[in-house]
Design an enzyme around this catalytic site. Sequence first.
Site, PDB file in Angstrom:
ATOM      1  N   HIS A 169      61.466 -50.633 -37.338  1.00 20.47           N
ATOM      2  CA  HIS A 169      61.941 -52.019 -37.266  1.00 20.47           C
ATOM      3  C   HIS A 169      62.228 -52.553 -38.662  1.00 20.47           C
ATOM      4  CE1 HIS A 169      60.272 -53.180 -33.040  1.00 20.47           C
ATOM      5  NE2 HIS A 169      60.943 -52.055 -33.035  1.00 20.47           N
ATOM      6  N   TYR A 219      57.444 -63.392 -32.911  1.00 16.67           N
ATOM      7  CA  TYR A 219      56.230 -64.205 -33.003  1.00 16.67           C
ATOM      8  C   TYR A 219      56.653 -65.640 -32.742  1.00 16.67           C
ATOM      9  CZ  TYR A 219      53.916 -60.296 -35.471  1.00 16.67           C
ATOM     10  OH  TYR A 219      53.368 -59.086 -35.816  1.00 16.67           O
ATOM     11  N   PRO A 242      44.544 -60.374 -34.984  1.00 12.12           N
ATOM     12  CA  PRO A 242      45.639 -59.413 -34.813  1.00 12.12           C
ATOM     13  C   PRO A 242      47.019 -59.906 -35.262  1.00 12.12           C
ATOM     14  CG  PRO A 242      44.997 -60.340 -32.699  1.00 12.12           C
ATOM     15  CD  PRO A 242      44.010 -60.850 -33.692  1.00 12.12           C
ATOM     16  N   LYS A 260      47.195 -56.128 -38.994  1.00 11.62           N
ATOM     17  CA  LYS A 260      46.704 -55.485 -40.215  1.00 11.62           C
ATOM     18  C   LYS A 260      45.480 -54.589 -39.990  1.00 11.62           C
ATOM     19  CE  LYS A 260      49.748 -56.801 -43.025  1.00 11.62           C
ATOM     20  NZ  LYS A 260      50.783 -55.798 -42.867  1.00 11.62           N
ATOM     21  N   TYR A 266      53.777 -58.698 -44.862  1.00 15.02           N
ATOM     22  CA  TYR A 266      53.909 -58.149 -43.508  1.00 15.02           C
ATOM     23  C   TYR A 266      54.098 -56.634 -43.547  1.00 15.02           C
ATOM     24  CZ  TYR A 266      55.370 -57.966 -38.600  1.00 15.02           C
ATOM     25  OH  TYR A 266      55.452 -57.687 -37.265  1.00 15.02           O
TER      26      TYR A 266
HETATM   27  C1  PHB Z   1      51.036 -54.870 -30.754  1.00 13.98           C
HETATM   28  O1  PHB Z   1      52.094 -54.264 -30.572  1.00 13.98           O
HETATM   29  O2  PHB Z   1      50.044 -54.677 -30.042  1.00 13.98           O
HETATM   30  C2  PHB Z   1      50.981 -55.874 -31.856  1.00 13.98           C
HETATM   31  C3  PHB Z   1      52.073 -56.022 -32.686  1.00 13.98           C
HETATM   32  C4  PHB Z   1      52.038 -56.957 -33.699  1.00 13.98           C
HETATM   33  C5  PHB Z   1      50.907 -57.730 -33.871  1.00 13.98           C
HETATM   34  C6  PHB Z   1      49.797 -57.559 -33.052  1.00 13.98           C
HETATM   35  C7  PHB Z   1      49.837 -56.626 -32.035  1.00 13.98           C
HETATM   36  O3  PHB Z   1      50.896 -58.650 -34.850  1.00 13.98           O
END
Ligand code: PHB
Length: 390
Positions: A73, A201, A293, A297, A384
């Site tokens: 990505h 997000y 989460p 990280k 990130y």
């Molecule tokens: C996930 O794919 O489970 C995932 C991806 C990004 C995040 C948290 C979890 O920030």
Amino acid sequence: MIRTQVAIIGAGPSGLLLSQLLHRNGIDSVVLERRSRDYVEGRIRAGLLERGTVELLEAAGVGERLNREGLVHDGVELAFSGRIHRVDLKALCGHAMTVYGQTEITKDLGDARVAAGGTVLYEVDDVTVNGIDSARPRIAFSSLGIRDEVECDFVVGCDGFHGVTRRSVPAATITTHERVYPFAWLGVLADVPPVADELIYANHSRGFALCSMRSRTRSRYYLQCTPADRVEDWSDERFWDELRSRLPEAHAIRMQTGPSIEKSIAPLRSFVAEPMRFGRLFLVGDAAHIVPPTGAKGLNLAAADVRVLYQGLIEFYRGRGDRLLDEYSSRALARVWKATRFSWWFTTLMHRFSDEPFAHKLQLAELEYLAESPAASRAFAENYVGLDFT
Ligand code: PHB
Ligand code: APR
């Protein structure tokens, strides 16, 4: 009595990765795990890898399936006020992220340990750590009801937040820092194509939402919920309706829904234990620190700990001294605190904390600034994708 160079407690990604890297550098280890292999490999966790984590998995010899099946990505979307801001990670800082489930990593590492003839003892009970201030620590444990011992040069605690190793050190020698957030994440896994090619997000007045994925046909979605919520409160229908209501129109109308194949609720917490070394005991990954989460990280930090520690152990066993081992705690913690800051900040920016409009207005102002300012976008992107290793 089993004799080895490094005794590792816990066969999650930290323990297996360390064991595999040590093996490839001629260092012997034994891994002791409380659960069964099936249980360890069935746990659903995050799945977003920094390039440093990918490199380390390659060095451990498990890069093949990851590079074949992992989705690269170059960017990520931030949704707020009905609009979408794409952060072009690749353009801003030259790096991308890889989507590959932690479950798959654990399977690949488990297979690699078996193929290499490594010793991973599953379903062991009552692990106790002794003699970390001596040159030959001992780990006592029970397997199939029989008490046994591992004698080693070093003990590594890869046994997660609820493990035994952090609790084995005298309370006066360890400092812990903790923040518990007033909300949780409800996660759903479903065999439907992801709503978009990249992660989204979303900051919404009803609460945070995240659209992630495991493959082109399997989606992983999350909703902010309350810590008191129970999975039974959330039918699939309620979940999809709520997710749709928190996404910008363009995504909401395109989203495909289907039966969930997993649904779980996880609390959010920041936690750091310092130092990360006590004599001959080293703490690695979730045993020493937990991040919320948001930004994924957790696994990446665990891998970063492993990177510092395995290099220190190689230096030690090649007779080049213990300078790197002595630096383990301070070097690992420097990165841990930066990731703790970033995940706390990103969590604070994206979630609904209260009914207070002032707090939400500040979030929206910061998101707008991020969208308008290349400097702010770059600072986000750098964190990130994972800070450079120093
Ligand atoms: C996930 O794919 O489970 C995932 C991806 C990004 C995040 C948290 C979890 O920030
Ligand atoms: N004895 C033996 N094993 C134990 C004990 C014990 N007393 N206590 C816990 N364990 C095992 C757990 O069963 C688990 O398999 O230690 C392992 C710890 O694994 P994780 O919790 O996965 O921690 P870690 O390997 O550090 O992984 C890093 O990154 O994405 C995040 O939290 C996520 O697990 C992930 C972490």
